[in-house]
Design an enzyme around this catalytic site. Structure first.
Site, PDB file in Angstrom:
ATOM      1  N   TYR A 123       6.122 -12.777   5.421  1.00 15.89           N
ATOM      2  CA  TYR A 123       7.357 -12.689   4.796  1.00 15.89           C
ATOM      3  C   TYR A 123       7.797 -11.687   4.105  1.00 15.89           C
ATOM      4  CZ  TYR A 123       7.292 -17.837   5.650  1.00 15.89           C
ATOM      5  OH  TYR A 123       7.438 -19.029   6.152  1.00 15.89           O
ATOM      6  N   LYS A 175      -7.035 -17.589   8.967  1.00 17.11           N
ATOM      7  CA  LYS A 175      -7.421 -17.380  10.483  1.00 17.11           C
ATOM      8  C   LYS A 175      -8.114 -16.161  10.798  1.00 17.11           C
ATOM      9  CE  LYS A 175      -6.420 -18.866  14.651  1.00 17.11           C
ATOM     10  NZ  LYS A 175      -6.764 -20.113  15.528  1.00 17.11           N
ATOM     11  N   ASP A 209      -5.684 -24.082  12.027  1.00 18.98           N
ATOM     12  CA  ASP A 209      -5.477 -24.951  13.059  1.00 18.98           C
ATOM     13  C   ASP A 209      -6.262 -26.249  12.858  1.00 18.98           C
ATOM     14  OD1 ASP A 209      -7.520 -22.906  13.571  1.00 18.98           O
ATOM     15  OD2 ASP A 209      -6.871 -22.909  15.721  1.00 18.98           O
ATOM     16  N   ASP A 233       3.288 -22.551   3.966  1.00 20.20           N
ATOM     17  CA  ASP A 233       4.881 -23.031   4.618  1.00 20.20           C
ATOM     18  C   ASP A 233       4.575 -24.252   5.339  1.00 20.20           C
ATOM     19  OD1 ASP A 233       7.540 -23.261   4.636  1.00 20.20           O
ATOM     20  OD2 ASP A 233       7.795 -21.916   5.957  1.00 20.20           O
TER      21      ASP A 233
END
Ligand code: NAI
Ligand code: MG
Length: 337
Positions: A123, A175, A209, A233
């Site tokens: 962002y 991740k 995930d 988010d």
């Protein structure tokens, strides 16, 4: 003395849910000296800019803001006012609690908090298109920035939050298997922060995930989650969906220069102006604002009143399967406050 605070009713359903929230704060006897300002589409219409200086000045003065959702154009158009506010006031921790309120749903024991890093990651605004050789060869690039300092303060915030709220575990979500540098730095920093809390707050980590799947299958295994901007988010909307949807999900943006409280959801243009929006998320955001200013008892009363209106009084807006209007729901909560 009444405390000064900035009020941005916002776009779409914003003014409806904000009016409902003010009514309930009033019933609680919680008075703020509101400085009402514009932002988003409403500000474009009224002042020709999505984020007028008067709005920024007001928050600089009050350091405290209750904000309705602001419409952001998709694709082109002006930059998200929400993102600008987060960066302007260094609102580095986005705290989003998710708790089962409505009985009879699929998950009865969800009680988790997502702490989302709010100023870095995907962002940072480094998202651009290369104009080389026409439409068919279009190429775009986004850059994610993660810093040790940025990761450290949000992870520390998550652990301190856990300590202050009697929570037992912080899960670092990442991740790092693929994004070895950026997500790897966040994970490494989180683990270092965790060492200072060993024996007090447990810590584990999960790949994002897998976290998404685990949240859907067995959400009760989570307590506090701390993660980077984009993952936070997405996962916080997912978590909201587990317990009855966005109409019940509040959020706090906590920073060094100010704190801004808002619902997780957006301006809901599809139902704006119909008087049927669920104001609970905005009310619960106001409860977090009360906690923040040291009025934790009033915050608890407000949370209790929302829950009682929904569960005991069975006054529910359409998103929760009921037929109550925003105003009817507000009256029910005010009555219980
Ligand atoms: P949205 O959250 O506004 O709506 C998604 C779905 O949830 C819609 O079907 C809506 O009717 C429903 N919904 C949301 N809040 C509700 C409530 N309180 N009661 C009942 N139903 C509710 O998300 P969407 O449609 O993706 O975004 C609309 C606009 O809001 C966009 O311009 C977006 O950029 C902006 N937005 C602003 C945010 C903020 O100011 N913090 C956060 C998210 C989106
Ligand atoms: Mg979102």
């Amino acid at each position: 003395m009444t405390r000064a605070a900035t009020l941005i009713p916002g776009d779409g359903i914003g003014p409806e849910i904000t009016a409902a929230t003010l009514q309930v704060l009033d019933a609680l006897g919680m008075r703020f000296d509101w400085d009402e300002q514009y932002g988003g589409m409403t500000a474009v219409d009224k002042a020709g800019t999505p984020l007028p200086n008067a709005t920024l000045d007001s928050i600089r003065r009050t350091h405290l803001c209750l904000k309705g959702p602001l419409t952001t154009p998709v694709g082109g158009g002006y930059r998200s006012v929400n993102v600008t506010l987060r960066q302007e006031f260094d609102l580095y921790a986005n705290v989003r609690p998710t708790k089962t309120i409505v009985p009879g749903g699929r998950f009865q024991h969800v009680d988790l908090v997502i702490v989302r890093e709010n100023t870095e990651g995907m962002y940072v605004g480094l998202d651009h298109t290369f104009r080389i050789g026409g439409e068919r060869r279009a190429m775009a690039q986004a850059m994610s920035i993660i810093t040790r300092a940025g990761s450290e303060r949000v992870c520390r915030y998550a652990f301190e939050y856990a300590k202050a709220h009697g929570r037992k575990k912080v899960t670092i979500v990442h991740k790092a298997n693929i994004l070895k540098a950026t997500s790897g730095l966040f994970l490494d920093t989180g683990k270092r922060v965790a060492e200072a809390y060993a024996g007090t707050i447990a810590c584990d980590d999960k790949i994002v995930d897998n976290t998404a799947m685990q949240l859907v299958i067995r959400p009760d295994q989570f307590d506090v989650i701390v993660t980077t901007n984009l993952f936070g988010d997405i996962l916080s909307d997912l978590a909201a969906g587990l317990v009855g949807g966005l109409g019940l999900a509040p959020g706090a943006n906590i920073g060094t220069a100010a704190a801004i409280f808002e619902a997780v959801h957006g301006s809901a243009p599809d139902i704006a102006g119909q008087g049927i929006a669920n104001p609970s998320a905005q009310m619960l955001a106001a409860a977090m604002m009360l906690d923040h200013v040291g009025e934790g008892q009033a915050g608890n009363r407000l949370r209790g009143a929302v829950e009682t209106a929904i569960v005991k009084d069975n006054v529910r807006t359409k998103d929760l399967g009921g037929s109550a209007t925003t105003a009817e729901f507000a009256r029910a909560v005010a009555h219980r406050a």
